[in-house]
Write an enzyme that holds these catalytic residues in place. Structure first.
Site, PDB file in Angstrom:
ATOM      1  N   TRP A 235       0.823  -1.219   0.000  1.00  0.00           N
ATOM      2  CA  TRP A 235       0.000   0.000   0.000  1.00  0.00           C
ATOM      3  C   TRP A 235       0.854   1.265   0.000  1.00  0.00           C
ATOM      4  O   TRP A 235       0.554   2.226  -0.711  1.00  0.00           O
ATOM      5  CB  TRP A 235      -1.009   0.001   1.150  1.00  0.00           C
ATOM      6  CG  TRP A 235      -2.125  -0.973   0.899  1.00  0.00           C
ATOM      7  CD1 TRP A 235      -2.412  -2.088   1.628  1.00  0.00           C
ATOM      8  CD2 TRP A 235      -3.070  -0.947  -0.179  1.00  0.00           C
ATOM      9  NE1 TRP A 235      -3.471  -2.755   1.075  1.00  0.00           N
ATOM     10  CE2 TRP A 235      -3.902  -2.077  -0.025  1.00  0.00           C
ATOM     11  CE3 TRP A 235      -3.294  -0.090  -1.256  1.00  0.00           C
ATOM     12  CZ2 TRP A 235      -4.943  -2.368  -0.911  1.00  0.00           C
ATOM     13  CZ3 TRP A 235      -4.336  -0.378  -2.133  1.00  0.00           C
ATOM     14  CH2 TRP A 235      -5.141  -1.502  -1.952  1.00  0.00           C
TER      15      TRP A 235
ATOM     16  N   ASP B 229      -1.620   6.695   6.281  1.00  0.00           N
ATOM     17  CA  ASP B 229      -2.693   5.830   5.803  1.00  0.00           C
ATOM     18  C   ASP B 229      -3.047   4.880   6.943  1.00  0.00           C
ATOM     19  O   ASP B 229      -2.265   3.998   7.285  1.00  0.00           O
ATOM     20  CB  ASP B 229      -2.201   5.061   4.569  1.00  0.00           C
ATOM     21  CG  ASP B 229      -3.263   4.142   3.983  1.00  0.00           C
ATOM     22  OD1 ASP B 229      -4.330   3.977   4.615  1.00  0.00           O
ATOM     23  OD2 ASP B 229      -3.024   3.588   2.892  1.00  0.00           O
TER      24      ASP B 229
ATOM     25  N   LYS C 272     -12.717  -1.231   6.180  1.00  0.00           N
ATOM     26  CA  LYS C 272     -12.012  -2.157   7.055  1.00  0.00           C
ATOM     27  C   LYS C 272     -12.525  -2.043   8.487  1.00  0.00           C
ATOM     28  O   LYS C 272     -12.973  -3.012   9.051  1.00  0.00           O
ATOM     29  CB  LYS C 272     -10.505  -1.893   7.023  1.00  0.00           C
ATOM     30  CG  LYS C 272      -9.755  -2.539   5.854  1.00  0.00           C
ATOM     31  CD  LYS C 272      -9.772  -1.745   4.597  1.00  0.00           C
ATOM     32  CE  LYS C 272      -9.149  -2.448   3.426  1.00  0.00           C
ATOM     33  NZ  LYS C 272      -8.082  -1.692   2.782  1.00  0.00           N
TER      34      LYS C 272
HETATM   35  C1  LIG Z   1      -7.501  -1.223   1.618  1.00  0.00           C
HETATM   36  C2  LIG Z   1      -6.376  -0.261   1.718  1.00  0.00           C
HETATM   37  C3  LIG Z   1      -6.193   0.759   0.776  1.00  0.00           C
HETATM   38  C4  LIG Z   1      -7.075   0.919  -0.444  1.00  0.00           C
HETATM   39  O1  LIG Z   1      -8.340   1.240  -0.084  1.00  0.00           O
HETATM   40  P1  LIG Z   1      -9.462   1.574  -1.196  1.00  0.00           P
HETATM   41  O2  LIG Z   1     -10.517   2.175  -0.350  1.00  0.00           O
HETATM   42  O3  LIG Z   1      -9.845   0.287  -1.841  1.00  0.00           O
HETATM   43  O4  LIG Z   1      -8.874   2.524  -2.165  1.00  0.00           O
HETATM   44  C5  LIG Z   1      -5.151   1.633   0.968  1.00  0.00           C
HETATM   45  N1  LIG Z   1      -4.322   1.527   2.011  1.00  0.00           N
HETATM   46  C6  LIG Z   1      -4.458   0.553   2.929  1.00  0.00           C
HETATM   47  C7  LIG Z   1      -3.510   0.484   4.068  1.00  0.00           C
HETATM   48  C8  LIG Z   1      -5.492  -0.368   2.807  1.00  0.00           C
HETATM   49  O5  LIG Z   1      -5.629  -1.339   3.729  1.00  0.00           O
END
Ligand SMILES: *Cc1c(COP(=O)(O)O)cnc(C)c1O
Length: 359
Positions: free
Chosen positions: A101, A171, A195
């Protein structure tokens, strides 16, 4: 019956939240229509939206000089929105690379500025780890430093908050609300909702006031934090139902005792699973102990040819979505807030039986 769902995202939601949503689905609070059918500018909907924000602020103890935005496009759109918002005055940013990511984020950012990548992955006794901050060569004049606090696919998480001069951008897609965090240490935090917050379609951004005036001129106004903040995240129609559901999740979390209380349970869940994996002699986790994710637990079986059987048997035991990410294979159990301790106990029992029969 509801199975235990270990999906990495879209992930498990608390049953109580889904039941509440079900009760309210056709006729929200006696108004004769669904919340989904309401104008986002109506008094009723705005109250729902504001309550969700207030509860989220309470849960994370967000200081008053931060804006909270309820946006769309997923965390992935933030990979572009962040440099477009923050690189207007200074083109340079540092990106810490620890997995898939953070790599996606830095690749996208490279379209917009002068991106300095810090390779922070390392190994300790053959297991994956993160380099200590004194081994990073940070730039002197970065507009911000970006990192992915929890790498959802690799299952590797920072045991420390980087201490940097430039605003810290994180993030937190897969770790937000799983443990207390000091928001004042960050310039910006973002997280896709699917999540640990609610359903897909919503992305939360927490951004410090002083970072709102550094946009690049070409930024689309829908991505501009200052415009979204001024308009209560309603520059256009927001993801109204996802926002409402996130609000129900925040109410649920407050009723559980808030982030401190859920963190205690999350630690019990993670300890139970990692301890069993370590002592099993049959399963393996590839991450060094201090860097293991609280939320995403990847593991392999002693014999990779048993993976399909493992998944099929698990499903028969109502343990769903244990396959690892398609890019890395193996298994992964995501044990977000909505996965109860009983779910992890059931998983460990199943893993014990499976190891006994196939070891
Ligand atoms: C799932 C995830 C993403 C991407 O998320 P989307 O909403 O599908 O764009 C980005 N960073 C992390 C750490 C993630 O777990």
């Amino acid at each position: 019956m509801r199975a235990y769902n270990f999906c990495a995202g879209p992930a498990a939601l608390p049953t109580a939240v889904l039941e509440k949503a079900q009760q309210e689905l056709l006729d929200w609070h006696g108004k004769g229509l669904s919340i989904m059918e309401m104008s986002h500018r109506s008094k009723d909907y705005v109250a729902v939206a504001e309550k969700a924000e207030a509860d989220f602020r309470t849960l994370l103890n967000i200081p008053g000089n931060y804006k909270v935005l309820f946006l769309q496009g997923g965390a992935s759109l933030q990979f572009s929105a962040i440099p477009l918002n923050l690189l207007g005055k200074n083109q340079q940013a540092d990106y810490i690379h620890t997995g898939i990511w953070s790599e996606k984020a830095l690749k996208e950012a490279k379209r917009y500025g002068d991106i300095h990548v810090i390779e922070a992955g390392t190994e300790l006794d053959g297991k994956k780890a993160i380099r200590a901050q004194n081994e990073w060569n940070l730039s002197d004049h970065a507009a911000y430093v970006h990192y992915a606090e929890n790498e959802t696919i690799g299952g590797i998480q920072f045991p420390f908050i980087p201490d940097v001069k430039a605003p810290l951008v994180a993030d937190l897609s897969s770790s937000i609300l799983s443990a207390p965090i000091d928001v004042s240490k960050f310039g910006l935090i973002y997280a896709g909702a699917q999540k640990n917050i609610g359903p897909a379609g919503l992305t939360l951004v927490i951004v410090r006031d002083d970072l709102l005036d550094q946009t690049k001129p070409e930024i689309p106004s829908i991505l501009k934090y200052a415009d979204q903040a001024k308009n209560g995240s309603m520059v256009n129609t927001p993801a109204t139902y996802a926002w409402y559901l996130a609000g129900l999740v925040f109410e649920w979390l407050l009723a559980q005792g808030g982030v401190d209380a859920i963190h205690q349970i999350n630690q019990q869940k993670a300890k139970l699973l990692y301890d069993y994996i370590d002592e099993s002699g049959f399963y393996q986790n590839p991450i060094a102990k201090d860097y293991r994710s609280l939320m995403n637990v990847p593991f392999t079986l002693a014999d990779a040819s048993l993976e399909k059987t493992f998944l099929a048997e698990a499903e028969k035991h109502h343990l769903l979505n244990l396959a690892g990410h398609r890019s890395v294979g193996g298994m992964r159990a995501s044990i977000y807030n909505a996965v109860p301790l009983e779910g992890v106990k059931a998983l460990v029992e199943f893993m014990q039986d499976f190891a006994r029969q196939n070891g």
